[in-house]
Scaffold this active site. Structure first.
Site, PDB file in Angstrom:
ATOM      1  N   TYR A 138       0.827  -1.201   0.000  1.00 55.15           N
ATOM      2  CA  TYR A 138       0.000   0.000   0.000  1.00 55.15           C
ATOM      3  C   TYR A 138       0.865   1.256   0.000  1.00 55.15           C
ATOM      4  O   TYR A 138       0.468   2.299  -0.516  1.00 55.15           O
ATOM      5  CB  TYR A 138      -0.957  -0.022   1.201  1.00 55.15           C
ATOM      6  CG  TYR A 138      -1.993  -1.090   0.994  1.00 55.15           C
ATOM      7  CD1 TYR A 138      -3.129  -0.834   0.237  1.00 55.15           C
ATOM      8  CD2 TYR A 138      -1.800  -2.374   1.470  1.00 55.15           C
ATOM      9  CE1 TYR A 138      -4.060  -1.827  -0.016  1.00 55.15           C
ATOM     10  CE2 TYR A 138      -2.723  -3.376   1.227  1.00 55.15           C
ATOM     11  CZ  TYR A 138      -3.848  -3.101   0.484  1.00 55.15           C
ATOM     12  OH  TYR A 138      -4.756  -4.080   0.222  1.00 55.15           O
ATOM     13  N   HIS A 140      -6.628  -3.335   6.086  1.00 57.72           N
ATOM     14  CA  HIS A 140      -5.940  -4.360   5.305  1.00 57.72           C
ATOM     15  C   HIS A 140      -4.894  -5.104   6.127  1.00 57.72           C
ATOM     16  O   HIS A 140      -4.123  -5.891   5.585  1.00 57.72           O
ATOM     17  CB  HIS A 140      -5.282  -3.737   4.075  1.00 57.72           C
ATOM     18  CG  HIS A 140      -6.271  -3.280   3.054  1.00 57.72           C
ATOM     19  ND1 HIS A 140      -7.123  -4.155   2.430  1.00 57.72           N
ATOM     20  CD2 HIS A 140      -6.564  -2.049   2.556  1.00 57.72           C
ATOM     21  CE1 HIS A 140      -7.897  -3.475   1.593  1.00 57.72           C
ATOM     22  NE2 HIS A 140      -7.585  -2.200   1.652  1.00 57.72           N
TER      23      HIS A 140
END
Lengths: 727, 727
Positions: free
Chosen positions: A249, A404
């Site tokens: 990410y 996440h």
């Protein structure tokens, strides 16, 4: 009213030396003139060719702006993605070449978007309240805007007032309002989705000369500075430039951070955005690169494992960072990427790379603190050796990392010989593959990939850390107790008390050099303390084919049962089980011509479970990968000491096999007076102790006597040579 | 008495140009002079360095000639292997450099062998009657001799008469006598083990000036010519240079063939050995190269899959063939290998490679007949595209191939995009890895790897071809009915009546180009005829991760049963089963960014079984790989028509997915009047027939009418465009 200078539109051309400009113009003026492009640096010239091929192919198909319909991977999803790439690159081609066809293509496409956009409501394939307009999720709409606005910028001045107004109002202003007002919840988050949204809105603000829009992007919808782009830069990265969601990410978030910062720098240099928070954005770029092996990101949390430094976000990021710093180590990253971007930065980078100015990037051992203040745990990276096949041990003592995040506190990974030896599963997702639930996260992402047992992390009572509660998990993190990158003995130690109620887990990982054994060696000390009785499972997810194990196991050869019912256990097939009364054992596997032995000792009897992922997987969504679980029922302290030993080689071509069997004959672990002593006996008869005081004072002198043998050392940990074989 | 000139010993140096020789001498005279070696061609110079490093390291350890004890992979086994390499390369280094230390090292080692050899009896780790002296199997003793005698040749003239006699008598003569007399059964076989033995004995004969020994090597122990090296060259290769055991053994056998032939050519040029049987040895070398993909050999029969063109046997073979032919295509193979040998041939090859004389090797579609007369079936290789990622379909219609043969008549394989898409398991063996049964063939080699169900071959009544009887199998083979390498539609068709009593199996494989579909496409037509009722299983062993299938299946998510009890079925886990009343289905998987759909239709109901290898494998010896079995109970004819379709792409870095779903909506197969008609309906609405007449006459005109639609074509097979979608 246009109060801002726009990004690279004018600058890029004006900053180019005349000779290069001439070459570019000649290059693009006619096909015949193409040879002259050889004076462009190869990386940039290749990028120009690639963009031209892509945009020309899009133009040959004609403008296609479909009614939004499909989820990720579906036709309309992919078409709108291709469109934003064409808008972005078509603008660049127009800026560089001046060829009207690119401008006309963008104009026509944007007018079709202007016709479509006002008619759109919620996306028909939306999965939750964060629906986009063009895409099934708002994130993709933000990505569309970040790219499209850059292309629009390159042609806007050449349009008629009527076209400009139409596109300003019905595409960009609407898209920016959608992101910053209709989806204000996303816009005001401290999250990468919000970074994309604020970047798109802010860059639109610069282009439309809308200072209010820019201010909202930078300071949040209420302009208080409590949210918005700058606050994201404060809170999303640790002081070491680590992004709490993990490198997959981090890479993704870097694009809007870097591109918007580049725009801020050009439009409002007085903001000194690249100096913001001690240069956090450039630090984050470098940290992203450090979080990789052979170019691939460590697959922490919901990571897609294909992602490497060879990704669009980092072509842009590396070029912008090079433009800011001129750091020659970034040139070697660009060289590895083999790609760049069609901007002034990309041209300068390509030119310097061609001039041979690249220097190796300094991949090294480091401790990356997590959390905005650097107080929420850390990621320890221990590297050994050099070059693409060097060894990396990662101790993931960082925080949960939001939605996440995985329940994998104090987990670890090992790369060696070019391969991931001790694995992290990453996400259970086939990105953009329609047959796999539209390319979204699969059910097994929650039931397997996030679970503790799917990681190299200690499981208590067959439940995941924090009982699988992500919101609670986000409020807790491990404490990094110690870190040393001393080449002869690298160490990371961390502790967490909150993963399970009433259980404190400490894990110390060491990478020693021991004469007579090959590198890499990993010593792993796991210690759990509790007042109560618990079942402890320590999984090791390895890569390779089993060669042998030194215990008697009951092998499930003709019916293969499942290990458990929940918390990831339902996805583990049991291949074999063994009860180890002495609490010791060893397992050897081979991967890519190298042997690895995992040798372990517990503070009491152990049960060893050999298994494989893939049970209860009706849609064949999981990869099938091996693991071993060390299981211990303990009342009070549970400890596991293990050694991962690389040894020997198998060369099928030369038919040469060396040291296919472990070079160690015994491993013994004693916990005494707060010290950990691991004693290894090699087959050669040599004996060593790895002695750990857990006291960070480098001058502190320690000693213990075991069976009449005194082991003395100083500092946190040391390798101590012992006298020959026990007599 | 020395009546023969020896190989390259004198020639290699005398044939070198003066400048190169000077460079070599300078190179080796002192460390300071090393720069001058830069005038040697890089490949040869690197080889010299490599040999020097290896032999110098061996010398640093001192001579170690251990008492034979261990099986393959064990210490004494590996040490004697290292010794023969040191003898071989040490001799070369002495010849090239003249440095006495190499001669002295060889002398000392050979004297130790002279002390050891006369004391040896059967090897303690022997597995059967073919025990060696130094090694557990006689084959390794033959390999030892082939290498050692070459090294001895390079120093023999420099030894004292006493040393020479001692080594002649107590090492080489004994070793030659052991191979040609004690082990005469091996020596007189028509088999690659005998090729090694005759080569070793023959080269020893040349060196010792023993014409009788040479004659026995060339003509067999009774000198009748019914066995021996020349007879092996007549019988082991087909007229197309195909070696009946398959490429893995072809590669292995080539070394003694080429090295001994080279010795014959130099000692007895009048024998014209390289012209023997229309140049069969050079043809065999080229055929060996053709039997590879990305450098790796097609893993027919008991093949170790690591074996590639980058193997010692082929460095020698390519150099000798280049010496004989000067074929510039061989230079590109040497370039791929990145290795050569320290002989005159190796030097010439390296020099020409450095001079840029290499030409691409012509990998192409071809039919390779099997059997000494070319009448025992064939291997059809269909290639499409170019470069390392091109496509290869292999139809293995060859004979059993002796003891290492597998029961896989009419099996096939497919390579595409750099990967093996439709697999052959190869051997179940971990070569030289002691923990795996001493590195020998594993039990699962017989119970799984050789079985029919472990191959992409039709199984009748859950038994292997020829009921698994290898001796019987060697007397039967398929008939190759047709072959075409026409680029637009490549075809191979074969039949076998003897694999099962009363069952005739015909298989026709086509690689068509069809507008609207991507290459490669494979059409597979399997037809079995029998008077009786049988259970037919058609396995497909594919590589990849399941994306989807278009049928309802019962998935064994929490208990995984085994498919059967014997003939390989006991090694198959059943993941899912489905009854397909209409006899149709499709399965899509992904491998390395490309999608593949296997679409099939039977002449009646089918049962589809999704499985994985690895059941009943208590020692974890098997790889776990997926397969699908199409099962049909038929009374009379059984037919299976299938299409393997590559489509689309997944690019994780760019997050772009294209055509993840099959482009075909229906496949239909009709067998009518001896013709096979496969009709495909694409999702675009286009329709095509692949029409097969099975009549090889290229002028023959054929037509059939199905549902009022007439399909007309000429020749064996054709792709016919049909009118749009059925109305």
């Amino acid at each position: 009213m246009r109060s801002f200078v726009l990004l690279t539109a004018a600058l890029a051309v004006s900053a180019m030396p005349q000779a290069v400009c001439a070459a570019v113009s000649q290059e693009v003026a006619s096909t015949e003139g193409r040879e002259a492009a050889s004076s462009l640096p190869p990386l940039y010239a290749a990028e120009l060719e690639r963009s031209r091929a892509f945009v020309d192919a899009m133009m040959a198909e004609g403008v296609v702006v479909p009614q939004p319909k499909d989820p990720g991977g579906g036709y309309t999803h992919e078409q709108h993605k291709r469109n934003f790439r064409a808008l972005h690159q078509g603008g660049q081609l127009y800026r560089i070449t001046g060829e009207a066809k690119y401008r006309d293509f963008l104009r026509e496409m944007l007018l079709q978007y202007a016709a479509l956009y006002p008619t759109l409501g919620e996306h028909p394939a939306k999965a939750n309240q964060y629906s986009g307009r063009l895409f099934w999720q708002v994130l993709n709409d933000a990505m569309w805007l970040v790219h499209a606005v850059q292309g629009y910028r390159d042609i806007r001045d050449t349009l008629s007032a009527a076209d400009r107004k139409r596109i300003d109002d019905d595409v960009f202003r609407r898209a920016a309002n959608f992101l910053s007002q209709d989806q204000v919840i996303t816009f005001d988050r401290i999250h990468n989705h919000a970074t994309w949204a604020t970047a798109g809105v802010g860059m639109t603000g610069y282009l439309l000369g809308d200072a209010d829009m820019v201010e909202r992007a930078l300071m949040g919808s209420d302009k208080s500075g409590k949210t918005g782009f700058l606050r994201q830069a404060d809170l999303l990265f640790s002081p070491d430039g680590y992004y709490t969601e993990g490198p997959y990410y981090q890479r993704f978030a870097l694009l809007p951070f870097m591109v918007f910062a580049d725009a801020i720098e050009r439009n409002q240099p007085e903001r000194k955005v690249f100096e913001h928070r001690d240069g956090i954005l450039l630090k984050a770029l470098r940290t992203t690169v450090q979080l990789s092996y052979q170019g691939y990101f460590f697959p922490f949390n919901d990571a897609i494992r294909d992602k490497s430094l060879r990704t669009a976000e980092l072509y842009e990021g590396v070029a912008i960072a090079y433009g800011q710093t001129g750091d020659p180590a970034l040139l070697s990253i660009a060289d590895f990427q083999g790609r760049t971007v069609l901007t002034e930065n990309g041209l300068a980078l390509s030119r310097d790379l061609a001039a041979g100015k690249a220097q190796p990037f300094d991949f090294r051992s480091m401790l990356l603190s997590d959390g905005p203040e650097g107080t929420r745990g850390a990621v320890a990276i221990l590297r050994q050796g050099e070059g693409p096949s060097h060894t990396v041990l990662i101790a993931k003592n960082s925080s949960q990392g939001m939605g996440h995040g995985h329940f994998d506190k104090l987990a670890w990974q090992l790369y060696d010989n070019g391969n991931e030896i001790v694995r992290d599963y990453g996400a259970a997702r086939f990105l953009n593959i329609e047959a796999k639930r539209g390319g979204r996260y699969l059910p097994e992402n929650t039931t397997w990939a996030k679970s503790t047992v799917a990681h190299n992390a200690l499981v208590v009572d067959e439940t995941s850390h924090f009982d699988g509660d992500a919101q609670f998990a986000d409020t807790k993190w491990p404490e990094q107790l110690y870190f040393s990158d001393a080449p002869s003995l690298q160490v990371s130690s961390g502790v967490i008390d909150s993963a399970y109620p009433g259980v404190s887990i400490k894990r110390t990982m060491l990478m020693p050099m021991i004469p007579g054994l090959e590198a890499p060696l990993v010593i792993d000390l796991v210690n759990a303390q509790s007042e109560a009785s618990h079942l402890y499972d320590l999984p090791l997810h390895y890569s390779g084919h089993i060669m042998e194990y030194d215990f008697d196991a009951s092998v499930n050869v003709d019916v293969r049962p499942v290990l458990g019912n929940d918390n990831g256990y339902q996805h583990i097939w049991v291949d074999a089980e063994a009860d180890l009364e002495a609490g010791k054992g060893a397992l050897t596997w081979i991967l890519d011509g190298r042997f690895y032995t995992y040798r372990f000792a517990g503070n009491g009897p152990l049960r060893a479970i050999l298994g494989e992922s893939g049970a209860n997987d009706p849609e064949f969504n999981l990869r099938r990968e091996p693991l071993i679980i060390l299981r211990a029922q303990r009342n009070g302290e549970a400890s596991f000491a293990s050694l991962l030993e690389a040894h020997g080689s198998y060369d099928g071509a030369a038919e040469q096999t060396l040291d296919s069997r472990s070079l160690v004959s015994d491993l013994d672990h004693v916990s005494i007076g707060g010290f950990d002593i691991v004693r290894l006996t090699l087959k050669s008869g040599q004996r060593y102790a790895i002695a750990v005081s857990h006291n960070p004072d480098p001058e502190g002198a320690h000693s213990v006597t075991l069976n009449g043998e005194t082991i003395a050392w100083t500092g946190f940990a040391s390798v101590v040579a012992l006298s020959g074989e026990d007599s």
